[in-house]
Design an enzyme around this catalytic site. Sequence first.
Site, PDB file in Angstrom:
ATOM      1  N   ASN A   9       0.873  -1.183   0.000  1.00 35.16           N
ATOM      2  CA  ASN A   9       0.000   0.000   0.000  1.00 35.16           C
ATOM      3  C   ASN A   9       0.905   1.227   0.000  1.00 35.16           C
ATOM      4  OD1 ASN A   9      -1.775   2.067   0.560  1.00 35.16           O
ATOM      5  ND2 ASN A   9      -2.199   1.417   2.671  1.00 35.16           N
ATOM      6  N   LYS A  11       0.075   4.247  -0.193  1.00 35.61           N
ATOM      7  CA  LYS A  11      -0.577   5.429   0.410  1.00 35.61           C
ATOM      8  C   LYS A  11      -0.403   6.647  -0.515  1.00 35.61           C
ATOM      9  CE  LYS A  11       0.312   3.435   4.872  1.00 35.61           C
ATOM     10  NZ  LYS A  11       0.304   3.610   6.297  1.00 35.61           N
ATOM     11  N   HIS A  94      -9.272   1.039   5.508  1.00 38.53           N
ATOM     12  CA  HIS A  94      -7.963   1.254   6.132  1.00 38.53           C
ATOM     13  C   HIS A  94      -8.134   2.207   7.321  1.00 38.53           C
ATOM     14  CE1 HIS A  94      -3.831   2.555   6.703  1.00 38.53           C
ATOM     15  NE2 HIS A  94      -3.473   1.470   6.053  1.00 38.53           N
ATOM     16  N   GLU A  96      -6.512   4.648   8.297  1.00 35.80           N
ATOM     17  CA  GLU A  96      -6.344   6.076   7.972  1.00 35.80           C
ATOM     18  C   GLU A  96      -7.624   6.646   7.378  1.00 35.80           C
ATOM     19  OE1 GLU A  96      -2.770   5.564   5.682  1.00 35.80           O
ATOM     20  OE2 GLU A  96      -1.681   5.069   7.511  1.00 35.80           O
ATOM     21  N   GLU A 164      -4.870  -5.114  11.088  1.00 33.15           N
ATOM     22  CA  GLU A 164      -3.861  -4.056  11.177  1.00 33.15           C
ATOM     23  C   GLU A 164      -4.070  -3.280  12.478  1.00 33.15           C
ATOM     24  OE1 GLU A 164      -2.175  -2.954   7.139  1.00 33.15           O
ATOM     25  OE2 GLU A 164      -3.926  -1.700   7.400  1.00 33.15           O
ATOM     26  N   GLY A 170       2.754   2.237  10.632  1.00 35.55           N
ATOM     27  CA  GLY A 170       3.657   3.361  10.400  1.00 35.55           C
ATOM     28  C   GLY A 170       4.411   3.816  11.643  1.00 35.55           C
ATOM     29  N   SER A 202       3.832  -2.147  10.208  1.00 32.65           N
ATOM     30  CA  SER A 202       5.289  -2.101  10.317  1.00 32.65           C
ATOM     31  C   SER A 202       5.984  -3.404   9.928  1.00 32.65           C
ATOM     32  CB  SER A 202       5.709  -1.669  11.730  1.00 32.65           C
ATOM     33  OG  SER A 202       5.237  -0.364  11.995  1.00 32.65           O
TER      34      SER A 202
HETATM   35  C1  PEP Z   1      -0.598   0.061   6.151  1.00 32.38           C
HETATM   36  O1  PEP Z   1      -0.737   1.254   5.954  1.00 32.38           O
HETATM   37  O2  PEP Z   1      -1.491  -0.726   5.776  1.00 32.38           O
HETATM   38  C2  PEP Z   1       0.599  -0.385   6.841  1.00 32.38           C
HETATM   39  C3  PEP Z   1       0.612  -1.598   7.291  1.00 32.38           C
HETATM   40  O3  PEP Z   1       1.614   0.519   6.945  1.00 32.38           O
HETATM   41  P1  PEP Z   1       3.092   0.258   7.554  1.00 32.38           P
HETATM   42  O4  PEP Z   1       3.578  -1.051   6.982  1.00 32.38           O
HETATM   43  O5  PEP Z   1       3.902   1.408   7.126  1.00 32.38           O
HETATM   44  O6  PEP Z   1       2.930   0.166   9.039  1.00 32.38           O
END
Ligand code: PEP
Length: 243
Positions: A9, A11, A94, A96, A164, A170, A202
Amino acid sequence: MRKLWIAGNWKMNMGGREGIELLKEMRNSLSGSKVDVGIAPPFTLIPHASEILADSGILLGAQNMFYEEKGAFTGEISPSFLLDFGVNFVIIGHSERRKIFGEDEELIKKKVKKALDVGLLCILCVGETLEERERGETKEVVKRQVLSALEGLPSLKGLTIAYEPVWAIGTGKVATPEQACEVHAFIRELIKEDIRILYGGSVKPENARGLLEKEEIDGALVGGASLKVSSFSEIVRIAEEVW
Ligand code: PEP
């Protein structure tokens, strides 16, 4: 064992010309992988990505979509625009989008239904915040998010769930494989279907093996580490070894 899926992803990154170069590098490095690989770039790159990734075996994804086909919905993207460019999957719910853009469970439910109805693979993201985890509400929150998004669906065909934890996205703080497995097993018990459940938060080459080796974890949704060919390819290579 379900086939592992590593989905990137991007973003709101690499949506311009630099993204085109990155897509080409990804194609060179990841074509013909033994596991499923997907990339969800920003919308602006989708027409390019559709050409660059054609016949590579890499799945093309979108980070969001609306649930209507067309009309007065300024700034929104229709599922048929995505299908027109050969998009294979869409990420819905997601954290966000839930937090920054106020997407609620009703909206997410409509988007999931629409995505599956039109034949897109759908990655539904769920996960608790740090405060919710600390209050011992992880399972309650995940259960509510999963059941409300899937309510009324005739079939889960095409659906993937990504667990998640919001505190791991992040932040560099990854859930331990045991923490992730506990929630994955809980989701599996809840839905009782053989769909894939990915972990996201992460994921990096350094922690991917410990997560992907677990039977409960069917792949990863990768944010930051999907923006570099070296780290994303390394995660895919680890998935291939583990699978
Ligand atoms: C995500 O945005 O779905 C995500 C897992 O981000 P990151 O790997 O940067 O934590």
